[in-house]
Write an enzyme that holds these catalytic residues in place. Sequence first.
Site, short mmCIF file in Angstrom:
data_model
loop_
_atom_site.label_atom_id
_atom_site.label_comp_id
_atom_site.label_asym_id
_atom_site.label_seq_id
_atom_site.Cartn_x
_atom_site.Cartn_y
_atom_site.Cartn_z
N TRP A 145 -1.31 -3.74 1.97
CA TRP A 145 -2.16 -3.86 0.78
C TRP A 145 -1.42 -4.45 -0.40
CZ3 TRP A 145 -6.85 -4.54 1.66
CH2 TRP A 145 -7.52 -3.85 2.66
N ASP A 194 -2.42 0.69 -7.30
CA ASP A 194 -3.57 0.77 -6.39
C ASP A 194 -3.51 2.13 -5.73
OD1 ASP A 194 -5.43 0.64 -4.39
OD2 ASP A 194 -4.70 -1.24 -3.51
N LYS A 196 -12.63 5.69 0.08
CA LYS A 196 -11.64 6.46 0.82
C LYS A 196 -11.73 7.93 0.43
CE LYS A 196 -10.25 2.33 2.08
NZ LYS A 196 -9.24 1.55 1.43
C1 LIG Z 1 -9.09 0.03 1.43
C2 LIG Z 1 -8.04 -0.45 0.52
C3 LIG Z 1 -8.16 -1.67 -0.17
C4 LIG Z 1 -9.34 -2.59 0.03
O1 LIG Z 1 -10.45 -2.11 -0.64
P1 LIG Z 1 -11.83 -2.94 -0.66
O2 LIG Z 1 -12.78 -1.94 -1.20
O3 LIG Z 1 -12.14 -3.38 0.73
O4 LIG Z 1 -11.66 -4.08 -1.58
C5 LIG Z 1 -7.14 -2.05 -1.02
N1 LIG Z 1 -6.06 -1.26 -1.22
C6 LIG Z 1 -5.92 -0.09 -0.57
C7 LIG Z 1 -4.70 0.72 -0.81
C8 LIG Z 1 -6.90 0.35 0.31
O5 LIG Z 1 -6.75 1.52 0.94
#
Ligand SMILES: *Cc1c(COP(=O)(O)O)cnc(C)c1O
Length: 365
Positions: free
Chosen positions: A102, A177, A201
């Site tokens: 990511w 993030d 999530k």
């Molecule tokens: C799932 C995830 C993403 C992607 O998220 P989207 O909603 O598909 O844009 C980005 N960073 C992390 C850490 C994730 O777990």
Amino acid sequence: MSRVWNFSAGPAALPEEVLRQAAEEMLDWHGAGMGVMEMSHRGKEFVAIAEAAEADLRELLAVPANYRILFMQGGAIAENAIIPMNLLGDKVVADYVLTGSWSVKSYKEARKYGQMNVAASAEATGFTAVPAMCDWQLSADPAYVFTCTNETIGGVEYPFEPDLAQIGRGEVPVVADMSSHILSRVIDVSKYGLIFGGAQKNIGPAGLTIVIVREDLLGRAMALCPSAFDYRTVAEAGSMYNTPPTYAIYIAGLVFQWLKRQGGVAAMEARNVAKARLLYDYLDGSGFYESRVDPACRSRMNVPFFLKDESLNDAFLSGAKEAGLVQLKGHKSVGGMRASIYNAMPIEGVAALVDYMKAFAARHG
Ligand SMILES: *Cc1c(COP(=O)(O)O)cnc(C)c1O
């Protein structure tokens, strides 16, 4: 009706209590004569729902008054572009700490908008660890330092908060993030310039992106930044510059209320520690399965693991499904298995997984 133990990395399981409440309120929310999906986002009912969701999130994470909470769209992947467009300002460089898929993706996207410097990378470890802050090579004047504090795919979680004051660079805003571990552990929001995450999530339905941003970082967007993605515009409009994802905000709000009933983030963290310990302790002692992540950096939320005999993978997965344990296949870039055990997964679900793993190992060991 029967519900399975769902170990999906995202969109992921939601608390059953929340789903039941949403079902009850589907046709008629609190006597409004309509469901939340059918409401005007500017009507008093929905405005009350959104305000309560924001206030509850602020309380759960103890978000200081000089931070704005934004409800956006586009997911974390859109933020990979929205962040440099908003935060570079008059600077030319931003720093990235690479700890897995990511953060690497974030770094590559950001390069469309400016000069991005890799301050540290765990690539040499196969992305199984987090580089210590004393080894981060920050540039002279970065607009921000980007981190992904829980790498959902690799199962690597920061064992520390990236507080740059500890390396004498407290003036540089940290961007994090937190898509896959927000609200799973206590954090000190004041250590960050911006925290973001997709909701699907650990919060609610896909389609909602949470952004928590320090006020002094607003108002720096590039001229070409879409208005709907300009943090200042979104903040000034109370996240209603465009029609927000109203139903996702409502469900997120129910999850925040559920979290408060569970005792808040500190209580969830204690449960998450116990859940993760149950699974990792079994993995380490089993002789049959293994975790390949540095024990100091193992994620409490996403647990990739491998059968030592990988020819048994298909049998493992089909037996798990029969036992009501689903979505255990690892991400294709890592292989093996992955159990995502977010806030909504009770310890009973983790215990059911460990029981199945024990029985499978006994049968095939
Ligand atoms: C799932 C995830 C993403 C992607 O998220 P989207 O909603 O598909 O844009 C980005 N960073 C992390 C850490 C994730 O777990």
